[in-house]
Scaffold this active site. Sequence first.
Site, PDB file in Angstrom:
ATOM      1  N   LYS A  52       0.846  -1.202   0.000  1.00 57.06           N
ATOM      2  CA  LYS A  52       0.000   0.000   0.000  1.00 57.06           C
ATOM      3  C   LYS A  52       0.881   1.252   0.000  1.00 57.06           C
ATOM      4  O   LYS A  52       0.605   2.217  -0.714  1.00 57.06           O
ATOM      5  CB  LYS A  52      -0.938  -0.017   1.223  1.00 57.06           C
ATOM      6  CG  LYS A  52      -2.044  -1.061   1.109  1.00 57.06           C
ATOM      7  CD  LYS A  52      -2.794  -1.285   2.417  1.00 57.06           C
ATOM      8  CE  LYS A  52      -3.780  -2.439   2.265  1.00 57.06           C
ATOM      9  NZ  LYS A  52      -4.510  -2.779   3.505  1.00 57.06           N
ATOM     10  N   GLN A  96      -4.720  -1.403   9.774  1.00 57.63           N
ATOM     11  CA  GLN A  96      -4.552  -2.748   9.214  1.00 57.63           C
ATOM     12  C   GLN A  96      -5.094  -3.785  10.196  1.00 57.63           C
ATOM     13  O   GLN A  96      -4.714  -3.800  11.362  1.00 57.63           O
ATOM     14  CB  GLN A  96      -3.069  -3.001   8.888  1.00 57.63           C
ATOM     15  CG  GLN A  96      -2.816  -4.291   8.132  1.00 57.63           C
ATOM     16  CD  GLN A  96      -3.442  -4.337   6.739  1.00 57.63           C
ATOM     17  OE1 GLN A  96      -3.585  -3.319   6.072  1.00 57.63           O
ATOM     18  NE2 GLN A  96      -3.821  -5.515   6.296  1.00 57.63           N
ATOM     19  N   ASP A 119     -11.072   2.935   4.290  1.00 56.02           N
ATOM     20  CA  ASP A 119     -11.331   1.490   4.239  1.00 56.02           C
ATOM     21  C   ASP A 119     -12.840   1.202   4.266  1.00 56.02           C
ATOM     22  O   ASP A 119     -13.254   0.076   4.042  1.00 56.02           O
ATOM     23  CB  ASP A 119     -10.673   0.806   5.454  1.00 56.02           C
ATOM     24  CG  ASP A 119      -9.543  -0.137   5.045  1.00 56.02           C
ATOM     25  OD1 ASP A 119      -9.550  -0.590   3.893  1.00 56.02           O
ATOM     26  OD2 ASP A 119      -8.680  -0.406   5.892  1.00 56.02           O
TER      27      ASP A 119
HETATM   28  N1  GUN Z   1      -6.890  -6.920   6.584  1.00 58.46           N
HETATM   29  C1  GUN Z   1      -7.240  -7.736   5.570  1.00 58.46           C
HETATM   30  N2  GUN Z   1      -7.773  -7.014   4.558  1.00 58.46           N
HETATM   31  C2  GUN Z   1      -7.771  -5.743   4.925  1.00 58.46           C
HETATM   32  C3  GUN Z   1      -8.183  -4.532   4.314  1.00 58.46           C
HETATM   33  O1  GUN Z   1      -8.693  -4.486   3.189  1.00 58.46           O
HETATM   34  N3  GUN Z   1      -8.009  -3.410   5.042  1.00 58.46           N
HETATM   35  C4  GUN Z   1      -7.482  -3.447   6.281  1.00 58.46           C
HETATM   36  N4  GUN Z   1      -7.367  -2.293   6.928  1.00 58.46           N
HETATM   37  N5  GUN Z   1      -7.087  -4.523   6.889  1.00 58.46           N
HETATM   38  C5  GUN Z   1      -7.225  -5.675   6.211  1.00 58.46           C
END
Ligand code: GUN
Length: 285
Positions: A52, A96, A119
Amino acid sequence: MQILDGKKLSKKIETHVANEVKILKERCGCTPGLAVVLVGQDPASAAYVKMKKKACDRVGFYSVTHEMPENISQETIESTISMMNTNKSIDGILIQLPLPSQIDTTKILELVNPAKDVDGFHPFNVGRLTTGLDGFVPCTPLGVMELLAQYKIDVKGKNCVVVGASNIVGKPMASLLLNADATVEICHIFTDDLKKHTLNADIIFVGVGVINLIKEDMIKKDAIIIDIGINRDDDGKLVGDVDYANVSEKCSYITPVPGGVGPMTISMLLQNTLKAAQMNAKEKQ
Ligand code: GUN
């Protein structure tokens, strides 16, 4: 059978986002900013965050990662989020997941300013999605919808079976499909006879983390297969939830793993962060 190429589409989206960043910088001197909270040492989470951050660099975003130890307190994460909520150079906040067991994840997600919730996990944005209002939509299901649109696959009236009912993937996927006038079934760990449901599907969306869950005898001929799973097989190779070799012989379209939904998730994070920055820029004017 045609491959739904998420890698190719994500590059196109990145180019678009990078252009929009330039325009924004020229117009108001604003640089979109993403702040990420990463707790603990989980290698998968660390790898996602790294990807990311690299994507942010490619399109010209400012990004900062707050790395915290596994034994961090609820209060410390909360005060970090409060700081990010008021920091003018941060447009998007990403926590995350998963967080360690001592942390109340719901409380953390509810603390994120919904206007910075790139998100789409805050209940405010979840509610807006289910009512069909504009807001921030979780990146993975949003990326799936973009991929379908790119290949002119209209879900209206189609039997869509979503396998997996998580807050991150399955539930928002089902909401997006319903908002696009699909007929939607959600299957999950307690579903009796999964095959009975998948055999009836025009489009299957699967993201549960079980290698080879969807086999060729579970799909009808020419079904469309969206594989949202990410697993490592015994050789350490990245694979999805679909028995790709056999299913790809019978379906009309399929997303590969890697190179399907994964890259789309990252480009939707960029798109959501750009959207947050554009809204903030308007407010500043
Ligand atoms: N953990 C697994 N997938 C994701 C996601 O798309 N966003 C976040 N923040 N954590 C995750």
